[in-house]
Design a protein around this motif. Structure first.
Motif, short mmCIF file in Angstrom:
data_model
loop_
_atom_site.label_atom_id
_atom_site.label_comp_id
_atom_site.label_asym_id
_atom_site.label_seq_id
_atom_site.Cartn_x
_atom_site.Cartn_y
_atom_site.Cartn_z
N PHE A 12 0.86 -1.18 0.00
CA PHE A 12 0.00 0.00 0.00
C PHE A 12 0.90 1.23 0.00
CE2 PHE A 12 -2.88 -3.06 2.04
CZ PHE A 12 -4.11 -2.74 1.48
N GLY A 13 0.42 2.32 -0.57
CA GLY A 13 1.21 3.54 -0.51
C GLY A 13 0.53 4.69 -1.22
N TRP A 14 1.20 5.84 -1.18
CA TRP A 14 0.74 7.02 -1.92
C TRP A 14 1.45 7.04 -3.26
CZ3 TRP A 14 1.98 7.82 3.43
CH2 TRP A 14 0.88 8.14 4.24
N PHE A 15 0.71 7.07 -4.33
CA PHE A 15 1.26 7.05 -5.68
C PHE A 15 1.22 8.45 -6.28
CE2 PHE A 15 0.09 2.84 -4.55
CZ PHE A 15 1.05 2.03 -5.13
N THR A 73 3.44 2.75 2.38
CA THR A 73 3.04 2.76 3.79
C THR A 73 3.25 1.37 4.39
OG1 THR A 73 0.73 2.31 3.18
CG2 THR A 73 1.34 4.62 3.58
N LYS A 74 2.73 0.34 3.70
CA LYS A 74 2.85 -1.02 4.24
C LYS A 74 3.18 -2.01 3.13
CE LYS A 74 2.19 -4.53 7.13
NZ LYS A 74 3.18 -4.81 8.20
N TYR A 75 4.32 -2.69 3.28
CA TYR A 75 4.69 -3.76 2.36
C TYR A 75 3.98 -5.03 2.83
CZ TYR A 75 7.56 -7.10 -0.20
OH TYR A 75 7.99 -8.11 -1.01
N ALA A 149 9.24 7.56 6.35
CA ALA A 149 8.47 7.91 5.15
C ALA A 149 9.37 8.55 4.09
CB ALA A 149 7.34 8.87 5.50
N HIS A 150 9.34 8.00 2.88
CA HIS A 150 10.26 8.44 1.83
C HIS A 150 9.74 8.01 0.47
CE1 HIS A 150 11.11 4.20 2.22
NE2 HIS A 150 11.56 4.26 0.98
N ILE A 151 10.36 8.56 -0.56
CA ILE A 151 10.14 8.09 -1.93
C ILE A 151 11.50 7.64 -2.46
CG2 ILE A 151 9.56 8.81 -4.29
CD1 ILE A 151 7.48 10.69 -3.08
N ILE A 213 -2.26 9.60 -4.87
CA ILE A 213 -3.45 8.80 -4.58
C ILE A 213 -3.04 7.66 -3.67
CG2 ILE A 213 -5.28 7.35 -5.58
CD1 ILE A 213 -5.51 10.19 -6.59
N PHE A 214 -3.75 7.47 -2.57
CA PHE A 214 -3.48 6.34 -1.70
C PHE A 214 -4.14 5.10 -2.29
CE2 PHE A 214 -4.56 3.55 1.92
CZ PHE A 214 -3.28 3.27 2.35
#
Ligand code: 2AM
Length: 219
Positions: A12-15, A73-75, A149-151, A213-214
């Motif tokens: 899950f994550g922010w794209f 956010t969560k692998y 939190a990172h990209i 987008i989450f």
């Protein structure tokens, strides 16, 4: 009819949305180019396996770049990772799913392993952040929630992208210890600091806002 079990994604994550993603890739390239040409950087190349004063092309060095820039956010590994089902079932996660969020970047960094951007999460965004995200990779240390939190912007050959968040926590650990960094001047309009072992961090002169987008990645 709810006959089928819900599918849990790889993560899950922010794209980052397309337009901001293009801009971020440009910012990242510019940073890597300027850093690669920066005298103090060229003088400290040993951690990268090069002789000092050599010209290191960081764009090539961090040749592996993610297909879609995102902040994990969560692998979950499709549910194989402990706690992923619980995460997917959380009210905040269900409510936030497919919603738009603005992320804020405060810094860019490189290490001999990874290149990344630090993400500063808001209170609302922290409701999607797993309680054990920092402990998961650095069990012996204490960090403020959201520190990881990172990209990921790029990784060196043979390095997994999960390493970027670990490297970021290493920076934060050194910051917490205090005095472990050296101000090396200015690039890309911001202050660049050298830590140790080839770790460099640029504080952005202005936070970069990203439309995201989450969601989940199922590929
Ligand atoms: P990243 O968030 O640092 O880029 C798929 O592997 C995605 O999940 C990648 O984006 C990866 O790194 C992220 N990820 C986060 N935690 C992970 C873990 N424990 N194992 C593998 N990948 C992880």
């Amino acid at each position: 009819p709810a006959l089928e079990k819900e599918i849990i994604p790889l993560y899950f994550g922010w794209f980052v949305t397309k337009r901001d993603e293009d801009a971020l890739r440009k910012t990242s390239q510019d940073f890597l180019e300027q850093l690669g040409n920066f005298k103090p950087f060229k003088k400290r190349l040993q951690a990268y396996g090069y002789e000092d004063k050599h010209k290191l092309d960081l764009l090539k060095y961090f040749g592996k770049t993610p297909n879609i820039l995102h902040c994990t956010t969560k692998y979950c590994d499709y549910g194989k990772v402990t706690g992923s089902e619980e995460y997917a079932q959380q009210e905040a996660v269900k409510k936030g799913y497919s919603k738009a969020y603005t992320l804020h970047l405060t810094a860019l960094f490189v290490t001999p392993r990874t290149a990344g951007a630090r993400v500063e999460l808001t209170e609302e965004q922290l409701s999607l952040w797993p309680l054990d995200a920092e402990k998961e990779v650095m069990p012996k240390d204490a960090f403020p929630r959201g520190s990881r939190a990172h990209i990921t912007l790029g990784t060196a050959t043979e390095v997994q992208d999960v390493q970027t968040g670990i490297d970021l926590l290493e920076f934060i650990k050194l910051q917490q210890a205090g005095g472990e960094r050296e101000d090396m001047g200015e690039i890309c309009g911001g202050r660049i600091h050298y830590y140790e072992n080839g770790m460099w961090m640029l504080t952005l002169p202005r936070k970069i806002e990203l439309k995201t987008i989450f969601s989940g990645y199922y590929g």
